[in-house]
Each structure stands twice: as structure tokens, then as C-alpha cells.
Design a protein around this motif. Structure first.
Motif, PDB file in Angstrom:
ATOM      1  N   ARG A  86     -20.907  -9.027   5.638  1.00 30.54           N
ATOM      2  CA  ARG A  86     -20.968 -10.495   5.593  1.00 30.54           C
ATOM      3  C   ARG A  86     -21.747 -11.020   6.797  1.00 30.54           C
ATOM      4  O   ARG A  86     -22.561 -11.942   6.668  1.00 30.54           O
ATOM      5  CB  ARG A  86     -19.561 -11.076   5.575  1.00 30.54           C
ATOM      6  N   THR A  87     -21.536 -10.433   7.961  1.00 30.14           N
ATOM      7  CA  THR A  87     -22.201 -10.881   9.183  1.00 30.14           C
ATOM      8  C   THR A  87     -23.718 -10.748   9.078  1.00 30.14           C
ATOM      9  O   THR A  87     -24.460 -11.614   9.536  1.00 30.14           O
ATOM     10  CB  THR A  87     -21.692 -10.082  10.403  1.00 30.14           C
ATOM     11  N   VAL A  88     -24.191  -9.681   8.467  1.00 28.49           N
ATOM     12  CA  VAL A  88     -25.645  -9.478   8.343  1.00 28.49           C
ATOM     13  C   VAL A  88     -26.201 -10.090   7.058  1.00 28.49           C
ATOM     14  O   VAL A  88     -27.367  -9.930   6.747  1.00 28.49           O
ATOM     15  CB  VAL A  88     -26.031  -7.985   8.458  1.00 28.49           C
ATOM     16  N   GLY A  89     -25.346 -10.804   6.315  1.00 25.43           N
ATOM     17  CA  GLY A  89     -25.812 -11.538   5.139  1.00 25.43           C
ATOM     18  C   GLY A  89     -25.963 -10.702   3.880  1.00 25.43           C
ATOM     19  O   GLY A  89     -26.547 -11.169   2.899  1.00 25.43           O
ATOM     20  N   LEU A  90     -25.430  -9.496   3.874  1.00 20.93           N
ATOM     21  CA  LEU A  90     -25.597  -8.629   2.703  1.00 20.93           C
ATOM     22  C   LEU A  90     -24.486  -8.792   1.673  1.00 20.93           C
ATOM     23  O   LEU A  90     -24.548  -8.188   0.612  1.00 20.93           O
ATOM     24  CB  LEU A  90     -25.720  -7.169   3.134  1.00 20.93           C
ATOM     25  N   ASP A  91     -23.503  -9.626   1.982  1.00 19.34           N
ATOM     26  CA  ASP A  91     -22.473  -9.878   0.982  1.00 19.34           C
ATOM     27  C   ASP A  91     -23.061 -10.596  -0.226  1.00 19.34           C
ATOM     28  O   ASP A  91     -22.495 -10.570  -1.316  1.00 19.34           O
ATOM     29  CB  ASP A  91     -21.308 -10.670   1.573  1.00 19.34           C
ATOM     30  N   LEU A  92     -24.235 -11.195  -0.057  1.00 16.97           N
ATOM     31  CA  LEU A  92     -24.906 -11.872  -1.171  1.00 16.97           C
ATOM     32  C   LEU A  92     -25.847 -10.940  -1.939  1.00 16.97           C
ATOM     33  O   LEU A  92     -26.319 -11.293  -3.013  1.00 16.97           O
ATOM     34  CB  LEU A  92     -25.698 -13.080  -0.650  1.00 16.97           C
ATOM     35  N   HIS A  93     -26.120  -9.764  -1.390  1.00 14.16           N
ATOM     36  CA  HIS A  93     -27.061  -8.836  -2.008  1.00 14.16           C
ATOM     37  C   HIS A  93     -26.374  -7.700  -2.765  1.00 14.16           C
ATOM     38  O   HIS A  93     -26.975  -7.094  -3.645  1.00 14.16           O
ATOM     39  CB  HIS A  93     -28.001  -8.243  -0.959  1.00 14.16           C
TER      40      HIS A  93
END
Length: 122
Positions: A86-93
């Protein structure tokens, strides 16, 4: 390498902990490059923490799966691993499921949906 065929077009990989994680993901990626149209469920139950290089390898693995018409669903993630992604923004990928049965259910729901329908996951 622990890859199991769950269904005709669905495979499961049970990831090991670091430092073997990168080697395992690379091996799975090489194997999947020779296959067509396979969905992949990635079980993180043995993974305590994930490093940046392993995250990069996961992205490459996901690309191989998507390029072959499949979906990759991650399951059994520990709280800290979810927070890192989530911190690196991959929870959306990445796609996530609570466990293996829920990941299979997600794949089945998509297969049963009428053409053009979009499923909303919670």
C-alpha cells in the motif's frame, strides 16, 4: 519450486520467505512464459516481509500472467506485507483475496459474469 495446478487453467504458487523469494518468483516466471492463458494464485502465507527487489519480480511475474491472458491474485498476505504494498502504491496494481478459496471464487465469478459486466470487489 512449488507450483500446483488447482484447475485446468489455474495454478497456485506457495512463496517461500526471503531470501529465497526472488529466486522462486524468477523460476515461476520462466515456467509461466512457456504456458498460455493460466491464472495464478500467489500464496504469501510463508512470507514475513517483502523486499524491493522481490516486489519488482512480482510485477514482472504479473506482466507475464497478464500477457498470456490470465489473472494473478495474491492471497494470505500478512499485515506488514499489505502495508508495504500500500505504501508504494501497488495495492492498486495487484488483485488480493483473503485466502486460496476466496481467490478461486473471484476467478469463478469473473468467468460466470455476462459479457461486458464488471465485478466490484470489496
Amino acid at each position: 519450486m512449488d507450483i500446483r495446478q488447482l484447475e485446468r487453467d489455474t495454478r497456485l504458487i506457495l512463496l517461500p520467505a526471503e531470501p529465497q523469494l526472488r529466486r522462486e518468483i524468477a523460476g515461476v516466471r520462466r515456467q509461466l512464459e512457456r504456458m498460455r492463458g493460466s491464472h495464478l494464485i500467489v500464496d504469501f502465507s510463508r512470507v514475513e516481509i517483502i523486499t524491493s527487489p522481490s516486489i519488482g519480480d512480482l510485477l514482472l511475474l504479473q506482466k507475464v500472467v497478464l500477457d498470456r491472458g490470465g489473472r494473478m491474485i495474491c492471497c494470505n498476505l500478512r499485515f506488514v506485507t499489505k502495508c508495504i504494498l500500500r505504501t508504494v502504491g501497488l495495492d492498486l496494481h495487484f488483485e488480493f483475496a483473503e485466502d486460496k478459496p476466496k481467490a478461486l471464487q473471484t476467478l469463478h465469478e469473473l468467468a460466470e459474469a455476462p459479457a461486458g459486466a464488471q465485478l466490484v470487489s470489496s
